[in-house]
Write an enzyme that holds these catalytic residues in place. Structure first.
Site, PDB file in Angstrom:
ATOM      1  N   GLY A 148       0.776  -1.294   0.070  1.00 17.20           N
ATOM      2  CA  GLY A 148       0.194   0.020   0.073  1.00 17.20           C
ATOM      3  C   GLY A 148       0.855   1.152   0.154  1.00 17.20           C
ATOM      4  N   CYS A 189       2.371   7.526  13.160  1.00 19.70           N
ATOM      5  CA  CYS A 189       2.696   8.915  12.603  1.00 19.70           C
ATOM      6  C   CYS A 189       2.889   9.757  13.639  1.00 19.70           C
ATOM      7  CB  CYS A 189       2.078   8.993  11.139  1.00 19.70           C
ATOM      8  SG  CYS A 189       0.319   9.411  11.285  1.00 19.70           S
ATOM      9  N   GLY A 233      -5.043   6.264   4.468  1.00 17.54           N
ATOM     10  CA  GLY A 233      -5.421   4.975   3.825  1.00 17.54           C
ATOM     11  C   GLY A 233      -6.494   4.440   4.506  1.00 17.54           C
ATOM     12  N   PRO A 234      -7.036   3.493   3.645  1.00 16.51           N
ATOM     13  CA  PRO A 234      -8.202   2.607   4.214  1.00 16.51           C
ATOM     14  C   PRO A 234      -7.917   2.141   5.675  1.00 16.51           C
ATOM     15  CG  PRO A 234      -7.169   1.482   2.329  1.00 16.51           C
ATOM     16  CD  PRO A 234      -6.756   3.010   2.392  1.00 16.51           C
ATOM     17  N   ARG A 275      -8.229   4.530   8.415  1.00 16.48           N
ATOM     18  CA  ARG A 275      -9.674   4.837   8.525  1.00 16.48           C
ATOM     19  C   ARG A 275     -10.740   3.625   9.063  1.00 16.48           C
ATOM     20  NH1 ARG A 275     -11.514   8.943   5.317  1.00 16.48           N
ATOM     21  NH2 ARG A 275      -9.903  10.105   4.386  1.00 16.48           N
ATOM     22  N   ASN A 292      -9.605   1.699  11.421  1.00 21.95           N
ATOM     23  CA  ASN A 292      -9.293   1.287  12.736  1.00 21.95           C
ATOM     24  C   ASN A 292      -8.876   2.452  13.465  1.00 21.95           C
ATOM     25  OD1 ASN A 292      -9.281  -0.111  15.101  1.00 21.95           O
ATOM     26  ND2 ASN A 292      -8.534  -1.779  14.199  1.00 21.95           N
ATOM     27  N   ASN A 297       2.914  12.642   7.184  1.00 20.84           N
ATOM     28  CA  ASN A 297       2.485  11.460   8.073  1.00 20.84           C
ATOM     29  C   ASN A 297       3.253  10.100   7.334  1.00 20.84           C
ATOM     30  OD1 ASN A 297       0.479  12.338   6.127  1.00 20.84           O
ATOM     31  ND2 ASN A 297      -0.899  10.310   6.833  1.00 20.84           N
TER      32      ASN A 297
END
Lengths: 294, 343
Positions: free
Chosen positions: A12, A126, A159-160, A163, A165, A269
């Site tokens: 990713g 981050c 990123g997913p 988001r 968690n 980040n």
């Protein structure tokens, strides 16, 4: 001296950014990029760069585990729980960039040299990498009773995994503020901002220090020294203005601009995570090299 | 009430109003207000820090009393009303939500910025799992086009929300924009739609009526306007208006008027009116809870609070970014100093 072989697990945003950063390392040699989607942008880029690509996940790598001694896990906290066991059994050192927090926390300017005999270390988040050094810098002058950080990142750079968690971010960062920053109590808040053009990552640190120990000059100097240290591996890291003192409350505004390896510069980040991970891996690599030479 | 259109009210003074009194609610105040609301028959009472569960912080303001104690106090006097809590993913976590549910909170309102609904999946699912009614709360609804709002509301519906709210956090929406948004949501969603207004442009009531007209059935109000900025749609006034419109709320008007006058009014630091700073919130499209923070920063840095708010609006700052206020105020002060020096 021969470089130490490393692999990236996860293709990713973070994995792909690492792919680009490791190329510049004098100590690490990237030998494999591991993913589960052969068509992912990350794996395609790795292929183009001539890096060995494994698209069958951690098991595919373990079948050829001689490829690398150190593995960066840039998947998700959930996946890392599975990966950690398997990589440990195979005798690999794992640098965990997910908020799974299985291994001990490492923040380079605070405790880089510790845990070099562990097989799994965690990079917190981050927001943690950006703010914990500052809390530590304050704490080494005046004990921090409470540290609170607010990380604001552009929506595009979340990123997913982040988001899905977001609780893991707040929980893991809070613990890092306490365990590594030194604060008696830590609290973390994360905000996503969708503004276009995307905002550069911002972090605000609030610290409540011992009232009898508010040496403004000493605290400011300690913070400035720390900022310079972080800048040595994250060039776009800077403090906005000077620390603000209000009674025993110290406020520090930070901005983290990335160097734009994979995602554009607003994604500080991403940059601070991958830059920290490379720094930690290099330390492990030198440790391994030293062991070999002795 | 047969044949009458029914509107289900949520009283937000014990959550949104927390902003207006710098999060200084005491157990006694919350108990007295919740008791009065319960006696008047208000269906839902929201109790939390202004920024939702775990909002007590240096960033937003520390709570005088732990919100869990306030929730417990409200639950203890509610026989008819259900206690609701607000949670902003990124601020509060599922663990606080579970704690509130154990204390008796029955409804969870999960709030995200209007474009960021996907960070609520975990919280909506967890709230459903523990048996709570769940509201998806899309904040700063003025800042995104209607198509985007619909897309995000559908995400919340897909995660299991029972209701989705259009939240005019800045009090910046105009009635025709409210109508357009609620109408679109009614077309594309099968769950109930709600509206939460702020009175910064003196449009909370007009917007609420536009929302109801377009099909919203869940409405937020704050008694005596005790909410952030210029407050929300004033609950007791709304009751009177809805009654005149021939709608049913099940809430006793006289009891609400008395509660507003005798219990709530004395709690307000200053009476709720549309001051120049409140007006600027709505005009600039800025999150209403920024008000007191901007006023404090204005004083500290010697700049006009309106200039801070306008700059915040220009920078497209979202709810929760209170740290930007001091940053912007400091920047304005530097600029002001530079322009004086040049003269």
């Amino acid at each position: 001296m021969e470089k130490v072989k490393v692999a990236i697990l996860g293709s990713g945003n973070i994995g792909t950014d690492l792919l680009m950063k490791i190329q510049r390392s004098a100590v690490l040699e990237l030998t494999a990029m591991i993913g589960i989607d052969p068509l992912s942008d990350g794996l395609q880029r790795a292929r183009e760069m001539g890096v060995e690509v494994i698209d069958t996940g951690v098991d595919g790598f373990l079948a050829r585990s001689e490829l690398a001694d150190i593995v960066f896990d840039a998947t998700s906290a959930k996946a890392h729980h599975v990966h950690a066991e398997k990589l440990k059994a195979a005798g690999k050192i794992t640098i965990d960039l997910t908020p799974a927090a299985i291994g001990p926390f490492v923040v380079p300017p605070v405790n880089l040299g510790e845990h070099l005999d562990e097989c799994n270390v965690n990079l917190i988040t981050c927001g943690g990498q950006a703010t914990i050094p500052i809390v530590h810098a304050i704490h080494r002058i005046s004990p921090v009773a409470y540290a609170e950080i607010v990380a604001t990142i552009s929506s595009r750079s979340a990123g997913p995994g982040t988001r899905a968690n977001i609780d893991e971010f707040t929980r893991t960062t809070s613990r890092g503020l306490e365990l590594i920053g030194g604060a008696k109590k830590g609290k973390a808040i994360i905000i996503l901002n969708p503004a276009e053009p995307p905002i550069i990552m911002r972090d605000t640190v609030y610290a409540l220090v011992d009232e009898s120990f508010v040496d403004e000059d000493a605290i400011t100097k300690s913070i400035c020294d720390m900022v310079a240290e972080v800048q040595s591996y994250v060039p776009g890291y800077k403090m906005k203005g000077k620390p603000i003192f209000d009674g025993n409350k110290v406020t520090v505004f930070l901005q983290v601009e990335g160097i734009g390896d994979y995602l554009p510069a607003y994604s500080g980040n991403l940059d601070i995570m991958t830059a920290s991970a490379v720094k930690v891996a290099e330390q492990f690599a030198r440790h391994l090299q030293a062991r070999v030479t002795v | 009430m047969a044949g009458k259109k029914q509107i289900i009210l949520t009283e937000v003074a014990l959550r949104d109003g927390s902003h207006a009194i710098a999060h200084q609610y005491t157990t006694e105040q919350v108990t007295a207000i919740a008791k009065g609301l319960n006696e008047a028959g208000v269906p839902y009472i929201e109790v939390s820090h202004g920024d939702g569960l775990a909002g007590s912080s240096l960033q937003y303001g520390l709570s005088h009393t732990n919100e869990m104690e306030l929730i417990e106090a409200a639950v203890s006097v509610c026989t008819i009303s259900k206690v609701a809590v607000l949670l902003l993913p990124g601020v509060g976590t599922v663990s606080e939500l579970k704690q509130a549910a154990q204390l008796g909170a029955r409804m969870a309102r999960i709030a995200t910025h209007v474009t960021e609904a996907d960070i609520s999946a975990q919280h909506i699912a967890s709230a459903k799992e523990i048996g709570m009614e769940v509201v998806g709360f899309l904040m700063m609804a003025h800042s995104a086009p209607t198509a985007k709002l619909v897309e995000q509301a559908k995400l919340m519906e897909s995660y299991g929300a029972d209701v989705v709210y259009v939240v005019d956090s800045a009090g910046a929406l105009l009635p025709h924009k409210v109508k357009e948004r609620i109408t679109a949501l009614r077309q594309h969603l099968s769950i109930d739609i709600g509206f939460h207004g702020h009175n910064n442009l003196s449009l909370a009531m007009a917007n609420t009526l536009a929302a109801i007209d377009a099909g919203a059935t869940r409405i937020d109000g704050s008694i005596r306007c005790l909410g952030a900025g210029a407050g929300n749609t004033q609950t007791e006034v709304l009751l009177a208006v809805l009654e005149r419109l021939g709608m049913y709320t099940g809430v006793d008007l006289y009891k609400m008027m008395d509660l507003a006058e005798q219990v709530v009014a004395p709690i307000l630091m200053v009476p709720q009116e549309i001051t120049r700073d409140n007006l600027t919130l709505g005009y600039a499209g800025v999150y209403s809870s920024f008000l007191l923070h901007a006023q404090r920063a204005a004083q500290k840095f010697g700049v006009d609070a309106r200039d801070i708010l306008l700059e915040i609006g220009r920078k497209k700052v979202v709810g929760g970014q209170e740290d930007m206020i001091v940053d912007v105020a400091a920047e304005l002060a530097r600029r002001k100093e530079a322009s004086h020096a040049n003269r």
